[in-house]
Design a protein around this motif. Structure first.
Motif, PDB file in Angstrom:
ATOM      1  N   SER A 178       0.813  -1.221   0.000  1.00  0.00           N
ATOM      2  CA  SER A 178       0.000   0.000   0.000  1.00  0.00           C
ATOM      3  C   SER A 178       0.840   1.262   0.000  1.00  0.00           C
ATOM      4  N   GLY A 179       2.155   1.113  -0.040  1.00  0.00           N
ATOM      5  CA  GLY A 179       2.998   2.302  -0.176  1.00  0.00           C
ATOM      6  C   GLY A 179       4.010   2.439   0.925  1.00  0.00           C
ATOM      7  N   LEU A 180       5.021   3.261   0.670  1.00  0.00           N
ATOM      8  CA  LEU A 180       6.066   3.493   1.656  1.00  0.00           C
ATOM      9  C   LEU A 180       5.602   4.558   2.633  1.00  0.00           C
ATOM     10  N   LYS A 181       4.903   4.132   3.657  1.00  0.00           N
ATOM     11  CA  LYS A 181       4.452   5.056   4.676  1.00  0.00           C
ATOM     12  C   LYS A 181       4.453   4.322   5.996  1.00  0.00           C
ATOM     13  N   GLU A 182       3.691   4.749   6.951  1.00  0.00           N
ATOM     14  CA  GLU A 182       3.585   4.123   8.266  1.00  0.00           C
ATOM     15  C   GLU A 182       4.830   4.346   9.100  1.00  0.00           C
ATOM     16  N   ILE A 183       5.988   3.787   8.679  1.00  0.00           N
ATOM     17  CA  ILE A 183       7.182   4.015   9.503  1.00  0.00           C
ATOM     18  C   ILE A 183       7.814   5.360   9.181  1.00  0.00           C
ATOM     19  N   PHE A 184       7.908   5.716   7.900  1.00  0.00           N
ATOM     20  CA  PHE A 184       8.487   6.996   7.502  1.00  0.00           C
ATOM     21  C   PHE A 184       7.490   7.740   6.631  1.00  0.00           C
ATOM     22  N   ILE A 185       7.089   8.907   7.096  1.00  0.00           N
ATOM     23  CA  ILE A 185       6.074   9.676   6.395  1.00  0.00           C
ATOM     24  C   ILE A 185       6.624  10.190   5.077  1.00  0.00           C
ATOM     25  N   GLY A 186       5.766  10.184   4.044  1.00  0.00           N
ATOM     26  CA  GLY A 186       6.177  10.715   2.754  1.00  0.00           C
ATOM     27  C   GLY A 186       7.174   9.808   2.079  1.00  0.00           C
ATOM     28  N   SER A 187       8.232  10.408   1.536  1.00  0.00           N
ATOM     29  CA  SER A 187       9.193   9.662   0.731  1.00  0.00           C
ATOM     30  C   SER A 187      10.520   9.493   1.444  1.00  0.00           C
ATOM     31  N   ASN A 188      10.517   9.435   2.776  1.00  0.00           N
ATOM     32  CA  ASN A 188      11.777   9.365   3.516  1.00  0.00           C
ATOM     33  C   ASN A 188      12.539   8.079   3.253  1.00  0.00           C
ATOM     34  N   THR A 189      11.819   6.980   3.011  1.00  0.00           N
ATOM     35  CA  THR A 189      12.507   5.744   2.669  1.00  0.00           C
ATOM     36  C   THR A 189      13.272   5.909   1.369  1.00  0.00           C
ATOM     37  N   GLU A 190      12.624   6.548   0.407  1.00  0.00           N
ATOM     38  CA  GLU A 190      13.289   6.795  -0.865  1.00  0.00           C
ATOM     39  C   GLU A 190      14.501   7.718  -0.689  1.00  0.00           C
ATOM     40  N   LYS A 191      14.380   8.693   0.226  1.00  0.00           N
ATOM     41  CA  LYS A 191      15.505   9.601   0.481  1.00  0.00           C
ATOM     42  C   LYS A 191      16.702   8.835   1.027  1.00  0.00           C
ATOM     43  N   VAL A 192      16.443   7.892   1.913  1.00  0.00           N
ATOM     44  CA  VAL A 192      17.534   7.089   2.462  1.00  0.00           C
ATOM     45  C   VAL A 192      18.187   6.275   1.355  1.00  0.00           C
ATOM     46  N   VAL A 193      17.356   5.634   0.529  1.00  0.00           N
ATOM     47  CA  VAL A 193      17.878   4.819  -0.573  1.00  0.00           C
ATOM     48  C   VAL A 193      18.724   5.658  -1.515  1.00  0.00           C
ATOM     49  N   ARG A 194      18.241   6.841  -1.850  1.00  0.00           N
ATOM     50  CA  ARG A 194      18.941   7.683  -2.813  1.00  0.00           C
ATOM     51  C   ARG A 194      20.254   8.223  -2.263  1.00  0.00           C
ATOM     52  N   ASN A 195      20.326   8.427  -0.948  1.00  0.00           N
ATOM     53  CA  ASN A 195      21.523   9.013  -0.355  1.00  0.00           C
ATOM     54  C   ASN A 195      22.505   7.976   0.162  1.00  0.00           C
ATOM     55  N   SER A 196      22.070   6.736   0.284  1.00  0.00           N
ATOM     56  CA  SER A 196      22.898   5.725   0.944  1.00  0.00           C
ATOM     57  C   SER A 196      23.938   5.130   0.007  1.00  0.00           C
ATOM     58  N   SER A 197      25.173   5.131   0.463  1.00  0.00           N
ATOM     59  CA  SER A 197      26.239   4.477  -0.288  1.00  0.00           C
ATOM     60  C   SER A 197      26.406   3.028   0.140  1.00  0.00           C
ATOM     61  N   VAL A 198      25.642   2.599   1.156  1.00  0.00           N
ATOM     62  CA  VAL A 198      25.640   1.196   1.566  1.00  0.00           C
ATOM     63  C   VAL A 198      24.295   0.586   1.179  1.00  0.00           C
ATOM     64  N   PRO A 199      24.218  -0.718   1.018  1.00  0.00           N
ATOM     65  CA  PRO A 199      22.963  -1.358   0.626  1.00  0.00           C
ATOM     66  C   PRO A 199      21.834  -1.062   1.619  1.00  0.00           C
ATOM     67  N   VAL A 200      20.625  -0.949   1.090  1.00  0.00           N
ATOM     68  CA  VAL A 200      19.437  -0.709   1.915  1.00  0.00           C
ATOM     69  C   VAL A 200      18.438  -1.834   1.670  1.00  0.00           C
ATOM     70  N   LEU A 201      18.062  -2.517   2.737  1.00  0.00           N
ATOM     71  CA  LEU A 201      17.059  -3.576   2.660  1.00  0.00           C
ATOM     72  C   LEU A 201      15.742  -3.033   3.202  1.00  0.00           C
ATOM     73  N   VAL A 202      14.713  -3.011   2.361  1.00  0.00           N
ATOM     74  CA  VAL A 202      13.395  -2.523   2.763  1.00  0.00           C
ATOM     75  C   VAL A 202      12.479  -3.720   2.969  1.00  0.00           C
ATOM     76  N   THR A 203      12.062  -3.930   4.212  1.00  0.00           N
ATOM     77  CA  THR A 203      11.150  -5.034   4.510  1.00  0.00           C
ATOM     78  C   THR A 203       9.728  -4.580   4.206  1.00  0.00           C
TER      79      THR A 203
END
Length: 277
Positions: free
Chosen positions: A114-139
């Protein structure tokens, strides 16, 4: 794998991410660094007025109390867990923290289909992914506690995908997870004939030092969109993990156009692992 970072907001989805990280950490003998982003403005922190300082202290104490309760989990037993409170909700800071700590992985929770929300409002998960130089695992809506057996790396077999693929393969090898390459052929924009696909895949495999693999070892799907192709294949083949390359601040995944990559992360009920190009 020495250290795993888990950003949390004390919701059930961040608990799923923490449980996932714990499952990995126990197998890899890793330390878990749990981070809460405390949204305090600079004005509150630096103002000399007593009420502002008291407000800041209150929120800090509240976060510390929540941390104590949140980390009182049976699945964290016998693990080294370090809680950290950051005073600003600037998610690019997670990459700085990952570099400082020498972290190998960031694990985040999301609501899933249903979308990337609940834990991080808006697009914060995407912000982490875009800025991270280490792998990001999204459960995706639940903890991943069973072994990851099969993963699929969706790419366009460009040179930019070589390093992310190699990094993904090395990381998943530690987790005893098989990684398969997947090519999505669509009728729009980047459609390729069989001959063109064979030539591009052959060049990619050679440059990636995968001489033992051949065209027939790569999976091929034809669909109207890359998103549908990857998701359909992942479900049909009982894939445990979808792996994507990211282009940093320019958006997710080199071969995706527009918001297709975000759609995959948003709509997938399968965990997604990203590697920066």
């Amino acid at each position: 794998m020495k250290k795993i970072i888990v950003p949390v907001d004390f919701s059930e989805h961040s608990e799923y991410a923490l449980q996932t990280a714990a499952s990995i950490a126990k197998k890899q003998n890793s330390e878990i660094i749990v981070v809460h982003m405390l949204e305090l403005s600079n004005a509150i922190i630096t103002q000399k007025q007593s009420y502002a300082m008291e407000e800041a202290a209150f929120y800090l104490k509240l976060a510390e109390k929540k941390f104590q309760d949140f980390l009182n989990q049976e699945f964290l037993s016998d693990l080294t867990v370090t809680p950290i409170i950051k005073h600003y909700k600037i998610f690019s800071e997670l990459n700085d923290l990952a570099k400082e700590e020498g972290a190998d992985l960031i694990v985040m929770g999301s609501q899933g289909a249903s979308g990337l929300k609940e834990i991080f409002i808006g697009s914060n998960t995407e912000k982490v992914v875009r800025n991270s130089s280490v792998p990001v695992l999204v459960t995706k809506g639940k903890a991943v506690v069973s072994d990851l057996k099969n993963a699929v790396f969706g790419c366009d077999f460009s040179d930019d995908d070589i390093v992310p693929y190699q990094n993904a393969k090395n990381l998943l090898k530690k987790l005893n997870c098989n990684l398969q390459l997947l090519h999505i052929n669509t009728p729009y924009g980047k459609f390729k004939t069989t001959k063109e696909m064979k030539e591009k895949v052959a060049k990619f495999l050679t440059k990636a030092n995968e001489s033992e693999l051949t065209f027939k070892d790569v999976a091929y799907v034809s669909d109207y969109t890359v998103e549908n192709g990857i998701l359909e294949y992942a479900h049909d083949q009982d894939i445990d993990l979808i792996v994507l390359a990211t282009h940093g601040r320019k958006g997710l995944a080199h071969f995706f156009e527009g918001s297709i990559s975000e759609d995959i992360a948003n709509h997938s009920d399968i965990p997604v692992l990203t590697f920066k190009i």
